[in-house]
Write an enzyme that holds these catalytic residues in place. Sequence first.
Site, short mmCIF file in Angstrom:
data_model
loop_
_atom_site.label_atom_id
_atom_site.label_comp_id
_atom_site.label_asym_id
_atom_site.label_seq_id
_atom_site.Cartn_x
_atom_site.Cartn_y
_atom_site.Cartn_z
N GLY A 1 -18.11 31.49 -34.78
CA GLY A 1 -16.90 31.10 -34.08
C GLY A 1 -15.95 32.25 -33.84
O GLY A 1 -15.32 32.35 -32.78
N LYS B 1 -35.11 26.10 -31.19
CA LYS B 1 -34.36 26.94 -32.12
C LYS B 1 -34.91 26.81 -33.54
O LYS B 1 -34.93 27.79 -34.30
CB LYS B 1 -32.88 26.56 -32.08
CG LYS B 1 -31.99 27.38 -33.03
CD LYS B 1 -31.91 28.84 -32.62
CE LYS B 1 -31.23 29.71 -33.68
NZ LYS B 1 -29.84 29.38 -33.93
N ASN C 1 -35.53 29.02 -36.92
CA ASN C 1 -34.62 28.74 -38.04
C ASN C 1 -35.32 28.25 -39.30
O ASN C 1 -34.95 28.63 -40.41
CB ASN C 1 -33.56 27.71 -37.61
CG ASN C 1 -32.23 28.36 -37.28
OD1 ASN C 1 -31.99 29.50 -37.61
ND2 ASN C 1 -31.37 27.62 -36.62
#
Length: 315
Positions: free
Chosen positions: A15, A192, A196
Amino acid sequence: MSTRSYAILGTGAIGGFYGAKLQQLGLDVHFLLNSDYEQVCRQGLLIESPTGSFTLFPVQAYHDPQKMPACDVVIIALKTTQNHLLPQLLPPVLKEDGVVIVLQNGLGIEPQVAEIVNSKRIIGGMCFICSNKVGKGHIRHLDYGMITIGEYQENYQPIKITPRIQKIAEDFNHAGIPTELSENLLLARWKKLVWNIPYNGLSVVLNAKTDELMNSPDSRILVEEIMREVVNAAKGCDCIIPEQFIQKMLNHTEKMTPYLTSMKLDYDRKRPLEIEAIIGNPLRMATEKGVDLPHIAMLYRQLKFLDFKNRSPDS
């Protein structure tokens, strides 16, 4: 210039980096911080990056979501282990016609957010980036940075690219954040997970960085076997991932700057691990479809044990 305002919930490695890039472009960005609040107010956000380092100052920083303005786009960049806080954090910062981008790892996250806001206001996001928070208000971006976003519909039904998601992608691309749009969010999340699940999980179990996992023939075989299980799990959920995608992920990781995964960093700091979102939820979803995932099931149990032992009072 876009007039959309952005709120960042979780000003960490993800973020903080993406929010700083958006503000650097000139967009109106508001950051919710916890332990870094005073440091960032005084000295801003320091972003180290091979694409160009900079200090973002001043920063529109907040310690209380109730004091933040309601924004057009809210980016959830918290760890999924903190999602129990969202009922208090999310509503005050979201405009009535605003949208939420769930920029988190794993699967089955959007339905949780849909319990707080209407599902039609949710966009799912995955980032392929090597980035760590190395100090208060200090983020070190090592490699990559692309994100994929897609509209969420109940039960992850595919949906065509909408004008609103195209406009958000334009903001990201103009800020130097390569952005892909997906009509199938569930497929994008499974893709993804091909990276991951093996790298996050094995980095903890084997106490290894990405380059160490790739350089050992035995661990590389294990990475590939787990990747193939993820592809089979996705297929059981009607998401077809081409076989060559596995090699693409292996090639990317070989070229990647040696990297400690987010799960390994959390483990080393004795923080809760994102086991359920990244491994548990996909495992359960595939098992319900009748797909057997022996390597992933073992990895899940190993991580649950290590996480429990690591955070027990006498550890």
